[in-house]
Enzyme design. Structure first.
Site, PDB file in Angstrom:
ATOM      1  N   ASP A  70     -64.248  -5.034  -1.750  1.00 42.73           N
ATOM      2  CA  ASP A  70     -63.158  -4.370  -1.035  1.00 42.73           C
ATOM      3  C   ASP A  70     -62.664  -3.187  -1.857  1.00 42.73           C
ATOM      4  OD1 ASP A  70     -61.937  -5.899  -3.017  1.00 42.73           O
ATOM      5  OD2 ASP A  70     -60.941  -7.249  -1.615  1.00 42.73           O
ATOM      6  N   ASN A 138     -52.150 -15.405   1.173  1.00 46.15           N
ATOM      7  CA  ASN A 138     -52.103 -15.644   2.626  1.00 46.15           C
ATOM      8  C   ASN A 138     -53.433 -16.190   3.150  1.00 46.15           C
ATOM      9  OD1 ASN A 138     -53.684 -13.429   2.270  1.00 46.15           O
ATOM     10  ND2 ASN A 138     -52.576 -12.083   3.684  1.00 46.15           N
ATOM     11  N   HIS A 140     -56.434 -14.913   2.511  1.00 45.82           N
ATOM     12  CA  HIS A 140     -57.486 -13.908   2.734  1.00 45.82           C
ATOM     13  C   HIS A 140     -58.659 -14.105   1.778  1.00 45.82           C
ATOM     14  CE1 HIS A 140     -55.625 -10.603  -0.137  1.00 45.82           C
ATOM     15  NE2 HIS A 140     -56.335 -11.477  -0.802  1.00 45.82           N
ATOM     16  N   GLU A 145     -57.659 -10.029   6.114  1.00 47.54           N
ATOM     17  CA  GLU A 145     -56.299 -10.529   6.269  1.00 47.54           C
ATOM     18  C   GLU A 145     -56.198 -11.400   7.520  1.00 47.54           C
ATOM     19  OE1 GLU A 145     -54.873  -9.996   3.593  1.00 47.54           O
ATOM     20  OE2 GLU A 145     -53.790  -8.124   3.527  1.00 47.54           O
TER      21      GLU A 145
HETATM   22  P1  PGA Z   1     -55.710 -13.073  -7.675  1.00 52.82           P
HETATM   23  O1  PGA Z   1     -56.088 -12.424  -6.273  1.00 52.82           O
HETATM   24  O2  PGA Z   1     -56.990 -13.584  -8.251  1.00 52.82           O
HETATM   25  O3  PGA Z   1     -55.145 -11.927  -8.493  1.00 52.82           O
HETATM   26  O4  PGA Z   1     -54.722 -14.158  -7.411  1.00 52.82           O
HETATM   27  C1  PGA Z   1     -56.716 -13.195  -5.304  1.00 52.82           C
HETATM   28  C2  PGA Z   1     -56.905 -12.437  -4.020  1.00 52.82           C
HETATM   29  O5  PGA Z   1     -55.981 -11.743  -3.549  1.00 52.82           O
HETATM   30  O6  PGA Z   1     -57.979 -12.547  -3.421  1.00 52.82           O
END
Ligand code: PGA
Length: 244
Positions: A70, A138, A140, A145
């Site tokens: 992404d 959330n 994702h 999303e």
């Molecule tokens: P993080 O991010 O590893 O910094 O918790 C996870 C994500 O948003 O996929």
């Protein structure tokens, strides 16, 4: 189908080691693997451990191809917030992976057409052997999303307020987080032959249980891992999973 294998580890350090062992095993079995790798904080220990394995001759990365998961839209080249830059510093360089073995997401021009071409090219190359993913607060995966269907393709997305707040901790404040991005699609990720999801910390406890034990549906995109045809391994630490 069997559902995800859930490996509960003591803490973030053990998560990094267990994840690196698993990934090194995939590289040993599939030396020319196509791999997509997440940024975010959680997989960083895994990448550091994997780089250590490579230095000790325990992981061979000379033939793997890395796909970008992404990226934010609207950044100038060299912007400190580039997710590609993060991946380059923490995965590509430590693992000795050079530009010709990296496939980047489209970020300009006819994005819809370019994202479709990205998906076609990935499919023609046989799809992904491995996806290393984190879990958003959330639910994702990448920037898929909620709501995201399991067949959602690579595409432009508007980031949700929850993701913007979470990503603000990487870059400073909410105003520093771009609001649009390109993400590899759910369809491409869920078709990977192996998926490793890494989850760490108490703040992920509720979403981890919802994603892996709750109802499956677009409202929690990671819940589709429960039905993925591929081998899904979730490596989760005690803080994120609890003792149960
Ligand atoms: P993080 O991010 O590893 O910094 O918790 C996870 C994500 O948003 O996929």
């Amino acid at each position: 189908m069997g559902g995800p294998r859930i490996q509960v580890v003591q803490d973030a350090d053990e998560l990094g080691r267990a994840g690196a062992d698993l990934v090194a095993g995939v590289f040993a079995a599939t030396p020319a693997a196509s791999v997509v790798v997440a940024t975010g904080r959680t997989p960083m220990g895994l990448y550091a451990e994997l780089a250590g394995c490579r230095r000790s001759g325990l992981a061979d990365t000379t033939r793997i191809t890395v796909y970008q998961l992404d990226e934010y839209l609207g950044l100038e080249p060299g912007d400190r917030r580039s997710l590609f830059g993060w991946m380059r510093r923490r995965f590509l360089e430590p693992l000795g992976i050079t530009g010709e073995r990296v496939v980047r997401l489209p970020l300009g021009g006819d994005l819809e057409g370019a994202c479709a071409a990205f998906d076609r090219a990935l499919e023609e190359r046989g799809g992904l052997d491995l996806a290393i993913l984190g879990l958003g607060p959330n639910g994702h995966l990448g920037f898929n999303e909620p709501p995201s269907d399991p067949w959602a393709p690579t595409r432009v997305v508007d980031l949700s307020p929850v993701t913007i707040v979470a990503n603000a901790s990487y870059w400073g404040e909410v105003a520093d987080v771009p609001t649009r991005a390109v993400t590899m699609g759910m369809g491409q990720l869920l078709s990977a032959r192996a998926i490793v999801l890494v989850v760490s910390g108490k703040s992920k406890r509720e979403i981890a249980h919802r994603a892996l034990e709750g109802p499956v549906g677009p409202g929690v995109p990671a819940s589709f891992l429960q039905e993925a045809a591929s081998g899904v391994t979730v490596i989760v630490d005690r803080a994120a999973w609890g003792n149960g």
